[in-house]
Design an enzyme around this catalytic site. Structure first.
Site, PDB file in Angstrom:
ATOM      1  N   CYS B  87      30.972  53.397  -8.524  1.00  0.00           N
ATOM      2  CA  CYS B  87      30.917  52.259  -7.607  1.00  0.00           C
ATOM      3  C   CYS B  87      32.331  51.835  -7.197  1.00  0.00           C
ATOM      4  O   CYS B  87      33.014  52.581  -6.519  1.00  0.00           O
ATOM      5  CB  CYS B  87      30.097  51.143  -8.234  1.00  0.00           C
ATOM      6  SG  CYS B  87      29.514  49.932  -7.029  1.00  0.00           S
ATOM      7  N   HIS B 195      24.908  53.781 -10.266  1.00  0.00           N
ATOM      8  CA  HIS B 195      25.358  53.370 -11.598  1.00  0.00           C
ATOM      9  C   HIS B 195      24.579  54.063 -12.718  1.00  0.00           C
ATOM     10  O   HIS B 195      23.609  53.494 -13.229  1.00  0.00           O
ATOM     11  CB  HIS B 195      25.144  51.859 -11.765  1.00  0.00           C
ATOM     12  CG  HIS B 195      26.132  51.025 -11.028  1.00  0.00           C
ATOM     13  ND1 HIS B 195      27.359  50.681 -11.552  1.00  0.00           N
ATOM     14  CD2 HIS B 195      26.079  50.459  -9.804  1.00  0.00           C
ATOM     15  CE1 HIS B 195      28.014  49.934 -10.686  1.00  0.00           C
ATOM     16  NE2 HIS B 195      27.264  49.778  -9.614  1.00  0.00           N
ATOM     17  N   GLU B 197      25.350  54.321 -15.757  1.00  0.00           N
ATOM     18  CA  GLU B 197      25.473  53.566 -17.015  1.00  0.00           C
ATOM     19  C   GLU B 197      24.426  52.465 -17.136  1.00  0.00           C
ATOM     20  O   GLU B 197      24.242  51.896 -18.205  1.00  0.00           O
ATOM     21  CB  GLU B 197      26.898  53.006 -17.160  1.00  0.00           C
ATOM     22  CG  GLU B 197      27.213  51.716 -16.410  1.00  0.00           C
ATOM     23  CD  GLU B 197      27.457  51.893 -14.900  1.00  0.00           C
ATOM     24  OE1 GLU B 197      27.151  52.974 -14.366  1.00  0.00           O
ATOM     25  OE2 GLU B 197      27.928  50.929 -14.269  1.00  0.00           O
TER      26      GLU B 197
END
Lengths: 77, 224
Positions: B87, B195, B197
């Site tokens: 990002c 994302h 994660e």
């Protein structure tokens, strides 16, 4: 010594901000606006004698991203 | 195994990224502040996290790219250390010149925050070895400036060299050729807007991101 740096998006680069401003102008009833492109104006207060090379380097290294933007330097006395 | 997560003023995914690194490696990453000029010795993996570094002033990622620590990250990348930018981290890597192109304001003008369908385009990279080529996965995005831009020549080169790692399976932000993530020339730097994660535990509702970290670590251990 003062300088103004105008940073604008290159021709082919989409400008959603400009488009939103365009729509808002139309919403206010302004007819005849063909296109709107938004850019940035950065004013620099510089030590006298700052070289043109340094000023250009400032634009290339930080103020503009030359992948997507053009810049124009205007020196103000 | 040593990993580092870079922290800028305005980073907000640094802790999530650290958790994902720790889940995959079993070791707590070193958090490295933007003013630091050195990375921990022998670092194997560097994460450049999401967020709004320096309040997105000037351009997203522009100020962070010129911070002292990024010089050290660029040097590590040139020595072959794996660098993962997510990002805002992707924006920082393009601004640093570690990855080509730029990330523009989303074409629709809106901040997009939702799960998106992705296709794994290159499953041979250090970051994608646990996925299958062409596999459809779901990873969330949360960004305002994710509209990938590069000139035609650069885009053709990225495609020709298998450097498009992930592509959106739907229109998300106006990205050219629906590019969601790209690799550098030597394949040790990945920048992506989604994302991974945020989807590593069953409690997240989806674990499609977990294999990115596991594959990365597996590769690093095999190389060690």
């Amino acid at each position: 010594m003062k300088a103004r740096v105008f940073v604008t998006l290159k021709g082919g680069v989409l400008d959603p901000q400009g488009r939103a401003i365009h729509h808002a102008l139309e919403g206010l009833g302004f007819a005849g606006v063909n296109d709107v492109r938004a850019g940035k104006l950065i004013e620099l207060d510089l030590a006298d004698g700052t070289s043109d090379e340094d000023l250009d380097a400032m634009c290339r290294k930080l103020l503009a991203n030359t992948v997507i933007e053009n810049y124009r330097i205007e020196k103000v006395a | 195994m040593k990993c580092a997560v870079i922290v800028f003023p305005g980073s907000n995914c640094d802790r999530d990224l650290a958790v994902a690194f720790e889940a995959a490696t079993g070791v707590k990453p070193v958090m490295v502040w933007h003013r630091d000029t050195q990375l921990p010795d022998g670092v194997d993996l560097i994460g450049v996290p999401g967020g709004f570094s320096y309040g997105d002033y000037l351009r997203s990622g522009a100020m962070a790219a010129r911070s002292p620590v990024m010089q050290a990250v660029a040097e590590a990348a040139s020595r072959g250390t794996n660098v993962l930018g997510i990002c805002n981290g992707f924006q920082v890597l393009t601004e640093t010149g570690l990855l080509p192109g730029a990330l523009l304001r989303n074409a629709g003008g809106h901040f997009v925050c939702r799960d998106v369908a992705l296709t794994v385009e290159n499953a041979q990279s250090a970051f994608t070895s646990r996925y299958a080529a062409g596999e459809a996965i779901t990873i969330p995005v949360a960004h305002h400036d994710g509209n990938y831009f590069a000139d035609t020549q650069t885009l053709d080169r990225l495609e020709g060299e298998g450097r498009v790692a992930f592509r959106y399976g739907e229109r998300v932000n106006g990205s050219m050729r629906n590019i969601a993530g790209i690799l550098n020339e030597s394949g040790n730097v990945l920048g992506m807007m989604p994302h991974p994660e945020r989807v590593i535990e069953p409690a997240h509702g989806n674990t499609d991101g977990r294999r990115l970290f596991e594959g990365l670590v597996e590769g690093l251990l095999a190389r060690a």
